[in-house]
Design an enzyme around this catalytic site. Structure first.
Site, PDB file in Angstrom:
ATOM      1  N   THR A 166       0.821  -6.015  -1.222  1.00  0.00           N
ATOM      2  CA  THR A 166       0.255  -7.107  -0.466  1.00  0.00           C
ATOM      3  C   THR A 166       1.118  -8.367  -0.573  1.00  0.00           C
ATOM      4  O   THR A 166       1.830  -8.542  -1.547  1.00  0.00           O
ATOM      5  CB  THR A 166      -1.157  -7.340  -1.043  1.00  0.00           C
ATOM      6  OG1 THR A 166      -1.841  -6.113  -0.997  1.00  0.00           O
ATOM      7  CG2 THR A 166      -1.895  -8.433  -0.367  1.00  0.00           C
TER       8      THR A 166
ATOM      9  N   THR B  28      -0.847  -6.431   4.133  1.00  0.00           N
ATOM     10  CA  THR B  28      -0.401  -5.462   3.136  1.00  0.00           C
ATOM     11  C   THR B  28      -0.077  -4.109   3.744  1.00  0.00           C
ATOM     12  O   THR B  28      -0.571  -3.774   4.826  1.00  0.00           O
ATOM     13  CB  THR B  28      -1.519  -5.274   2.073  1.00  0.00           C
ATOM     14  OG1 THR B  28      -1.025  -4.451   1.007  1.00  0.00           O
ATOM     15  CG2 THR B  28      -2.759  -4.611   2.651  1.00  0.00           C
TER      16      THR B  28
ATOM     17  N   GLU C  92      -3.007   2.696   3.031  1.00  0.00           N
ATOM     18  CA  GLU C  92      -4.275   1.969   2.832  1.00  0.00           C
ATOM     19  C   GLU C  92      -5.461   2.910   2.622  1.00  0.00           C
ATOM     20  O   GLU C  92      -6.516   2.476   2.156  1.00  0.00           O
ATOM     21  CB  GLU C  92      -4.532   1.067   4.035  1.00  0.00           C
ATOM     22  CG  GLU C  92      -5.045  -0.303   3.664  1.00  0.00           C
ATOM     23  CD  GLU C  92      -4.004  -1.120   2.946  1.00  0.00           C
ATOM     24  OE1 GLU C  92      -4.273  -1.507   1.801  1.00  0.00           O
ATOM     25  OE2 GLU C  92      -2.926  -1.370   3.500  1.00  0.00           O
TER      26      GLU C  92
ATOM     27  N   ASP D 254      -7.445   2.800  -0.513  1.00  0.00           N
ATOM     28  CA  ASP D 254      -8.425   1.742  -0.811  1.00  0.00           C
ATOM     29  C   ASP D 254      -9.865   2.207  -0.571  1.00  0.00           C
ATOM     30  O   ASP D 254     -10.811   1.523  -0.961  1.00  0.00           O
ATOM     31  CB  ASP D 254      -8.139   0.487   0.010  1.00  0.00           C
ATOM     32  CG  ASP D 254      -7.145  -0.439  -0.684  1.00  0.00           C
ATOM     33  OD1 ASP D 254      -6.830  -0.192  -1.858  1.00  0.00           O
ATOM     34  OD2 ASP D 254      -6.688  -1.410  -0.056  1.00  0.00           O
TER      35      ASP D 254
ATOM     36  N   SER E 199      -9.459  -6.270  -1.247  1.00  0.00           N
ATOM     37  CA  SER E 199      -9.677  -7.439  -2.103  1.00  0.00           C
ATOM     38  C   SER E 199      -8.906  -8.647  -1.597  1.00  0.00           C
ATOM     39  O   SER E 199      -8.920  -9.702  -2.233  1.00  0.00           O
ATOM     40  CB  SER E 199      -9.231  -7.135  -3.535  1.00  0.00           C
ATOM     41  OG  SER E 199      -9.974  -6.077  -4.077  1.00  0.00           O
TER      42      SER E 199
ATOM     43  N   GLY F  48      -1.933  -8.488  -5.247  1.00  0.00           N
ATOM     44  CA  GLY F  48      -2.432  -8.059  -6.554  1.00  0.00           C
ATOM     45  C   GLY F  48      -3.646  -7.153  -6.532  1.00  0.00           C
ATOM     46  O   GLY F  48      -4.328  -7.017  -7.557  1.00  0.00           O
ATOM     47  N   GLY F  49      -3.960  -6.509  -5.393  1.00  0.00           N
ATOM     48  CA  GLY F  49      -5.115  -5.606  -5.380  1.00  0.00           C
ATOM     49  C   GLY F  49      -6.358  -6.348  -5.847  1.00  0.00           C
ATOM     50  O   GLY F  49      -6.553  -7.522  -5.497  1.00  0.00           O
TER      51      GLY F  49
HETATM   52  N1  GLY Z   1      -4.569  -2.861  -0.572  1.00  0.00           N
HETATM   53  C1  GLY Z   1      -5.073  -3.847  -1.417  1.00  0.00           C
HETATM   54  C2  GLY Z   1      -6.248  -4.561  -0.841  1.00  0.00           C
HETATM   55  O1  GLY Z   1      -6.424  -4.545   0.368  1.00  0.00           O
HETATM   56  O2  GLY Z   1      -7.001  -5.138  -1.574  1.00  0.00           O
END
Ligand code: GLY
Length: 584
Positions: free
Chosen positions: A374, A392, A413, A416, A446, A466-467
């Site tokens: 991201t 991201t 993705e 996720d 996130s 940072g997820g």
């Molecule tokens: N791929 C990380 C997020 O979307 O939170």
């Protein structure tokens, strides 16, 4: 400005044992007109060139969104998706959701074997991991709706970066080097991102002719070429050839949603951030609402008492993140309840100020939780229009595949989603069925592009990579400014902590806590683990370098920026040395 602790201390009003924090951090970049803070200096420069040419913050954001796909290919993208929060001077506050969607052929069990176990890395590497990309339609929709320049104008500097190439800095080369082993396995990726099989070095020029051709096609023909034309054809053909499930219909059906941001307040400041399908804004609000009931500034930066309260707030909020939220087109999201002050007060009632709660004793559905890589950039223009955008392709270089000669990485993705509710994903998140895979659904994110308002005007524009750590990074950056009186550069640079309910571990960056603080927290029942630093927050603060008076200076101490009503202060996170704040 609201009276902050240091000013109150001077006035003899408050006992503040630690006083304001004075990190040894370079001062923020300051400028009178506009500011662009991104993960790569050439992307920041592209944004500034658009502002100087008379474009507004939205025009600049679209240029930066495309530019990062060229100069920050790990994370900037055409093949991923994201979110943007806008606060415009005409009074518009709005949010763009251009998150990827699951292909129509996706199923809830597509990443499980016959025994119901997760097939390792199927949701992470290769074409099965790819969601339908949203970035191109997202950027274009923003431009048509709120921009002032043409697509060709905002993309011109970006096409030049791809066609003529750009000279790699040490930071750029270090990021590309992370991908070496993956690049070696794909001939068309190696042909671009390796130099005769070896990693590109600092000082060398990276030219991306395939990507330049793709960008030119988008500039000329708009999103249709990506979603209904040659680019969709190329991605679907490569996906089919490699066992993927993407179809032409997935691209043709893709939509962008414009909606209201999530809103809450923290100590008098208004926060606008990302609603579902991001968990970010909701959970940042929940964490800050819980912490608003504690005197965080007086407890002192990273004191054991402060860290304990922060950890408990994060732990409680992540129970909700991982169980109650999902794509609003598919599941009911109890956002109003989660961001309410009453709910935060009920959670605070259950927090023991001396002892850590065990995460295994906290469950969704049990009171008060009953009911159900991201990159970020921040932009403000001369007029005061603010854009906060995070997008991201998920892991570094996404699914690590490029379709044919399209020149851009595709996302992974799909990881996720809760690929098996109850099992941990790449980020260690253990999530529930609200976020299960379904055709056309967007995975829970996130990402948290955020704007903080003071008296209705932008005070801070911020976000991070940072997820799930994005959520706690943003909460801490806001607290660093509001509770600890830091400038925006210190606020993004200071060491961080993170707790996400499961695993039941308090993660801390190296040197974030002193050994005796760790001992006190351990005695309270926390399991503390040190990690190398994480995230990269890129932020702007407007009007004043700090929310407080930083107190008397020692002789010879560094000169600090001065407040001026319309000044913009840019803070690029030094964890991402390739990044830059540039003003004009
Ligand atoms: N791929 C990380 C997020 O979307 O939170």
């Amino acid at each position: 400005m609201i009276l902050r602790p240091a000013a109150a201390l001077v006035a003899g009003l408050l006992f503040a044992p630690s006083g304001p924090v004075m990190a040894v951090s370079p001062p923020p970049v300051q400028a009178a007109n506009g500011m662009v803070v991104t993960s790569q200096h050439l992307a920041s420069a592209a944004g500034i060139s658009i502002l100087k040419a008379g474009g507004n913050a939205v025009d600049a954001a679209v240029a930066v969104g495309y530019a990062l796909a060229v100069v920050h290919p790990c994370c900037g993208n055409l093949g991923g998706g994201g979110f943007a929060t806008l606060d415009l001077v005409d009074g518009t506050t709005t949010f763009f959701n251009f998150r990827e969607k699951a292909p129509l052929a996706a199923t809830a069990t597509m990443y499980l074997d016959d025994a119901g176990e997760v097939i390792p890395r199927l949701s992470l590497d290769g074409y099965k991991a790819v969601g339908v990309p949203g970035t191109v339609l997202g950027l274009d929709t923003m431009l048509q709706r709120y921009g002032t320049l043409s697509r060709q104008q905002v993309m011109a500097p970006v096409i030049e970066l791809a066609e003529e190439g750009y000279v790699l800095t040490e930071g750029d080369a270090a990021i590309l080097a992370i991908g070496t082993e993956w690049f070696e396995t794909e001939a068309n990726v190696a042909a671009i991102f390796l130099d005769d099989g070896a990693p590109w070095q600092q000082g060398e020029r990276l030219v991306q002719s395939d990507l330049a051709a793709t960008l030119k096609a988008i500039a000329a023909d708009g999103p249709d070429v990506f979603y209904k034309g040659a680019i969709a054809d190329a991605v679907v053909a490569a996906s089919t050839a490699h066992g993927g499930i993407l179809a032409k219909q997935d691209f043709a059906d893709y939509t962008v949603v414009e909606t209201e941001p999530v809103r809450c307040s923290y100590r008098g400041y208004e926060i606008l951030s990302a609603p579902p399908p991001s968990s970010g804004g909701t959970i940042i609000c929940e964490i800050l609402n819980i912490l608003e009931g504690y005197p965080i500034g007086e407890l002192g930066y990273h004191s054991a008492a402060g860290i304990h309260r922060m950890t408990e707030a994060m732990r409680q909020a992540f129970v909700d993140r991982n169980s109650a939220l999902g794509d609003p087109a598919f599941v009911e999201n109890p956002v109003a309840r989660l961001v309410s002050k009453d709910y935060a007060a009920a959670i605070r009632d259950g927090i023991d100020l001396e002892k850590a709660i065990k995460s295994e004793d906290l469950k969704p559905g049990v009171a008060p939780h009953e009911g159900t890589d991201t990159t970020h950039f921040s932009i403000i223009d001369k007029a005061g229009n603010a854009v906060s955008l995070t997008y991201t392709i998920n892991a570094w270089f996404g699914a690590r595949v490029i379709a044919g000669d399209t020149g851009f990485f595709l996302n992974d993705e799909m990881d996720d989603f809760a690929i098996k509710p109850g099992a941990a994903n790449m980020f260690g998140l253990v999530q529930g069925s609200a976020n299960a895979v379904a055709p056309g659904k967007r995975p829970l994110s996130s990402m948290s592009p955020t704007v903080v308002l003071e008296d209705g005007k932008p005070l801070m524009i911020l976000g991070s990579r940072g997820g799930p750590r994005i959520i706690t990074i943003i909460a801490q950056a806001i607290m660093n400014v509001v509770d600890h009186g830091m400038d925006i550069k210190e606020a993004v640079n200071m060491p961080r902590i993170h707790h996400q309910w499961l695993p039941d571990t308090l993660f801390v960056e190296r040197r974030a806590l002193s050994p005796d603080t760790v001992r006190m927290l351990t005695d309270m029942g926390h399991t503390v683990e040190e990690r190398r630093n994480w995230g990269a927050a890129h932020a702007i603060m407007i009007g004043s370098p700090r929310t407080d008076d930083e107190g008397p200076a020692e002789p010879g101490s560094q000169a600090r920026p001065l407040a001026a009503p319309d000044y913009r202060f840019g803070g690029s996170d030094d964890r991402n040395p390739a990044g830059a704040a540039i003003g004009h």
